[in-house]
Write a protein that holds these residues in place. Structure first.
Motif, PDB file in Angstrom:
ATOM      1  N   VAL A  34       0.835  -1.195   0.000  1.00 59.21           N
ATOM      2  CA  VAL A  34       0.000   0.000   0.000  1.00 59.21           C
ATOM      3  C   VAL A  34       0.873   1.250   0.000  1.00 59.21           C
ATOM      4  O   VAL A  34       0.538   2.248  -0.632  1.00 59.21           O
ATOM      5  N   ILE A  35       2.011   1.202   0.680  1.00 54.31           N
ATOM      6  CA  ILE A  35       2.920   2.358   0.695  1.00 54.31           C
ATOM      7  C   ILE A  35       3.415   2.639  -0.725  1.00 54.31           C
ATOM      8  O   ILE A  35       3.489   3.794  -1.159  1.00 54.31           O
ATOM      9  N   THR A  80       0.585   4.470  -2.521  1.00 57.22           N
ATOM     10  CA  THR A  80       0.405   5.884  -2.181  1.00 57.22           C
ATOM     11  C   THR A  80       1.586   6.711  -2.692  1.00 57.22           C
ATOM     12  O   THR A  80       1.403   7.847  -3.135  1.00 57.22           O
ATOM     13  N   ASP A 106       2.601  -8.106   7.625  1.00 57.14           N
ATOM     14  CA  ASP A 106       1.279  -7.640   7.205  1.00 57.14           C
ATOM     15  C   ASP A 106       0.192  -8.639   7.583  1.00 57.14           C
ATOM     16  O   ASP A 106      -0.883  -8.263   8.042  1.00 57.14           O
ATOM     17  N   HIS A 129      -0.427  -8.875  11.334  1.00 55.68           N
ATOM     18  CA  HIS A 129      -1.273  -7.773  11.782  1.00 55.68           C
ATOM     19  C   HIS A 129      -2.735  -8.039  11.469  1.00 55.68           C
ATOM     20  O   HIS A 129      -3.624  -7.803  12.287  1.00 55.68           O
ATOM     21  N   HIS A 130      -2.997  -8.543  10.268  1.00 58.16           N
ATOM     22  CA  HIS A 130      -4.370  -8.823   9.864  1.00 58.16           C
ATOM     23  C   HIS A 130      -5.026  -9.888  10.751  1.00 58.16           C
ATOM     24  O   HIS A 130      -6.209  -9.764  11.096  1.00 58.16           O
ATOM     25  N   LEU A 152      -5.778  -8.463  14.249  1.00 58.57           N
ATOM     26  CA  LEU A 152      -6.857  -7.472  14.182  1.00 58.57           C
ATOM     27  C   LEU A 152      -8.205  -8.150  13.969  1.00 58.57           C
ATOM     28  O   LEU A 152      -9.177  -7.857  14.664  1.00 58.57           O
ATOM     29  N   VAL A 180     -12.501  -6.575   2.051  1.00 61.31           N
ATOM     30  CA  VAL A 180     -11.389  -5.687   1.688  1.00 61.31           C
ATOM     31  C   VAL A 180     -10.124  -6.132   2.411  1.00 61.31           C
ATOM     32  O   VAL A 180      -9.039  -6.194   1.824  1.00 61.31           O
ATOM     33  N   LEU A 181     -10.248  -6.457   3.699  1.00 62.37           N
ATOM     34  CA  LEU A 181      -9.080  -6.888   4.467  1.00 62.37           C
ATOM     35  C   LEU A 181      -8.572  -8.242   3.965  1.00 62.37           C
ATOM     36  O   LEU A 181      -7.369  -8.463   3.867  1.00 62.37           O
ATOM     37  N   ASP A 196      -6.673  -7.765   0.882  1.00 62.54           N
ATOM     38  CA  ASP A 196      -5.349  -7.182   1.142  1.00 62.54           C
ATOM     39  C   ASP A 196      -4.353  -8.265   1.505  1.00 62.54           C
ATOM     40  O   ASP A 196      -3.193  -8.195   1.113  1.00 62.54           O
ATOM     41  N   PHE A 223       2.432  -0.842  10.256  1.00 61.38           N
ATOM     42  CA  PHE A 223       1.053  -1.321  10.300  1.00 61.38           C
ATOM     43  C   PHE A 223       0.314  -0.598   9.190  1.00 61.38           C
ATOM     44  O   PHE A 223       0.135   0.626   9.251  1.00 61.38           O
ATOM     45  N   GLY A 224      -0.083  -1.342   8.178  1.00 60.68           N
ATOM     46  CA  GLY A 224      -0.640  -0.699   6.989  1.00 60.68           C
ATOM     47  C   GLY A 224      -2.138  -0.811   6.832  1.00 60.68           C
ATOM     48  O   GLY A 224      -2.691  -0.343   5.826  1.00 60.68           O
ATOM     49  N   VAL A 225      -2.845  -1.416   7.799  1.00 64.49           N
ATOM     50  CA  VAL A 225      -4.278  -1.655   7.622  1.00 64.49           C
ATOM     51  C   VAL A 225      -5.040  -0.341   7.481  1.00 64.49           C
ATOM     52  O   VAL A 225      -6.000  -0.253   6.707  1.00 64.49           O
ATOM     53  N   GLU A 246      -4.044   2.385   6.045  1.00 64.64           N
ATOM     54  CA  GLU A 246      -3.933   2.866   4.668  1.00 64.64           C
ATOM     55  C   GLU A 246      -4.719   1.999   3.690  1.00 64.64           C
ATOM     56  O   GLU A 246      -5.241   2.511   2.693  1.00 64.64           O
ATOM     57  N   VAL A 247      -4.804   0.709   3.963  1.00 65.40           N
ATOM     58  CA  VAL A 247      -5.601  -0.186   3.120  1.00 65.40           C
ATOM     59  C   VAL A 247      -7.051   0.258   3.124  1.00 65.40           C
ATOM     60  O   VAL A 247      -7.717   0.306   2.084  1.00 65.40           O
ATOM     61  N   LEU A 248      -7.566   0.613   4.308  1.00 64.59           N
ATOM     62  CA  LEU A 248      -8.956   1.050   4.395  1.00 64.59           C
ATOM     63  C   LEU A 248      -9.156   2.394   3.685  1.00 64.59           C
ATOM     64  O   LEU A 248     -10.158   2.609   3.014  1.00 64.59           O
ATOM     65  N   PHE A 257      -6.642   5.355  12.426  1.00 65.10           N
ATOM     66  CA  PHE A 257      -7.502   5.006  11.287  1.00 65.10           C
ATOM     67  C   PHE A 257      -8.133   6.241  10.649  1.00 65.10           C
ATOM     68  O   PHE A 257      -8.321   6.289   9.444  1.00 65.10           O
TER      69      PHE A 257
END
Lengths: 182, 182, 182, 182
Positions: free
Chosen positions: B111-112, B115, C60, C63-64, C67, C100-101, C104, D95-97, D99-101, D144
């Protein structure tokens, strides 16, 4: 110079381009129908056909259809120079650009569109399987088109679900249960 | 028939293809350098150049570079039939396939990466602006290449950040703070 | 304060979190196995299990997993305030954040990972179906976890294919036919 | 149990949720305005404000706003168990979640929406910078929300461009030059 086409023109040109490669609107509608029938009884085939037409009238998808058809034709005529000609012509599994373009078509109908495309891309029903098989023959290339066709089917399938949701949610005034409410 | 290329071959062919369209590795490294300099002092330009080369050695990106260069060349020679020729040649703003392909390159760095591509695509620094301007001239088409070049810069920029994070996190044994740990 | 975990710690914590919700590594490996078996004979189940573990070691994905497990637990304890509590608890079809998650997670293994996730998300094999069914019961929420589990299976499935490709392409020196060559 | 909200309700609830975290509609409209002003003279600020409201009325975005606000609030109250509490509370760069959202919100407005989000996410104008700075203080979490707010600004910015394109293309009957023509 004409760059912008009306909705009717875009549908006409897209349908023509697909026909020129052996794909009929009903071939695509059939895949959408079978995918939605897993969830809902009594879907009309006409609903699916209408959704394919609606999907083909979107400018992004019109662009994708024309481009995919051209890329396959140019590969058939060996018009690419360098390594990319064989990579496209042989539909190299590790060449993923065709799937990226298909995913972009499906993305217009949200995450559900993308997962529906995944289902079609992996399981290759109907016309998608046919294009994939034909593309293995000498002189025929469907590297880009089979993904675009599968994605249009996924988009149409997703749109049918949205239309059905709308009918179910009529109790909310002026409400369309669509991901793309405007 | 050769479909699979070694890493060295892919770098060589990609660099050649870019050169043939007026793009040097250092042009791309410069954009990566300027983007990362916003966050970190003392980034070496060599680190950025190395990251561009590493990025060009990935098969997906190699495919994208070759394809983009071919598509632009074929549009310059008016080899597309039908409406898509003018749409590509004139770099129609509403034609988004070029950005989709750029985003796919950037996506390889998470994702980085995406962006960072957005930042470069909107603000058009250095060689990206140059390609964009040149592409407006008669007979020159950079519709696909400016997005791929911007995306490679974004990918390299993201990779530089990952390399820096790794150096910072050396207290974790055998750990690379990379999104693509394998 | 500990924010960065080593690969072994991430695997251990992720496996624990999954176990706490009734999901075993082998449940996920089984889906990956069945998906790849469509393409290749003689895949070892161990290869699939190893791929699941490898996938769980990526930051990544770690983390998912954490969460998703937390979000489902918090919804079971009705800890969200406002409309979002019921929307998550009832796994509203029109709430797409969970998918969406999942997408990802799958995205880390490229477009193929995403289409494999689509296949699993639509057809709901094994543990994915089980979580989906359990989540319909009073007091149980798996809104986020079923998508993450399906996506890990898709990622592992894609990784198995990459490993097999590598073995096939041994004629290229120092070459890994992986989308994530570094 | 109420799961589906009308457009007016969704706008009201989303605006309330944003206000409760210190974000006004005009803060978001200002970012959209500044982004579009790079391309077009004489954009009305009202046009930008209207676009923010339109964007907030989409179900997907409504869901994202409510969820982001809840996640930040719950992190402030330390309601997450295990490693993810600190990871969210400290807004870990890796932690990229979040940005994913954000990218998912922007995705609803196509690839242009996503690149616009990239620009805002990297350069952090106005309220995005403010949220990001506030979130560094003890007891405040905007991990977020800053991404969702930036994404709404990007979406609104993209929508303004679409509205302007439509006005320019009035010569095509019944034609809307929108990526989301239906």
């Amino acid at each position: 110079m004409k760059l912008l086409y009306s909705r009717d023109e875009m549908v006409r040109l897209a349908v023509e381009a697909l026909k020129s490669r052996g794909v009929e609107v009903d071939d695509i509608a059939e895949i959408a129908y079978n995918q939605q029938a897993k969830y809902t009884k009594n879907i009309g085939f006409d609903t699916c056909r209408d959704s394919v037409i609606k999907v083909l009238s979107l400018r992004d998808i019109f662009h994708h259809v024309l481009l995919a058809v051209q890329l396959d034709k140019m590969a058939e005529k060996k018009m690419f120079e360098g390594p990319i000609q064989d990579i496209i012509e042989q539909d190299l599994g590790l060449f993923g650009v065709d799937e990226v373009l298909g995913l972009d078509v499906a993305r217009l109908y949200g995450v559900i569109g993308m997962t529906n495309f995944g289902d079609i891309d992996v399981n290759k029903p109907g016309i998608v399987k046919h294009l994939n098989d034909e593309g293995k023959k000498e002189g025929i290339v469907h590297t880009f088109l089979d993904d675009i066709v599968g994605a249009i089917a996924a988009a149409a399938s997703t749109r049918v679900a949205q239309v059905i949701n709308e009918e179910l949610a009529q109790q909310l005034p002026h409400e369309k249960i669509s991901l793309f409410d405007e």
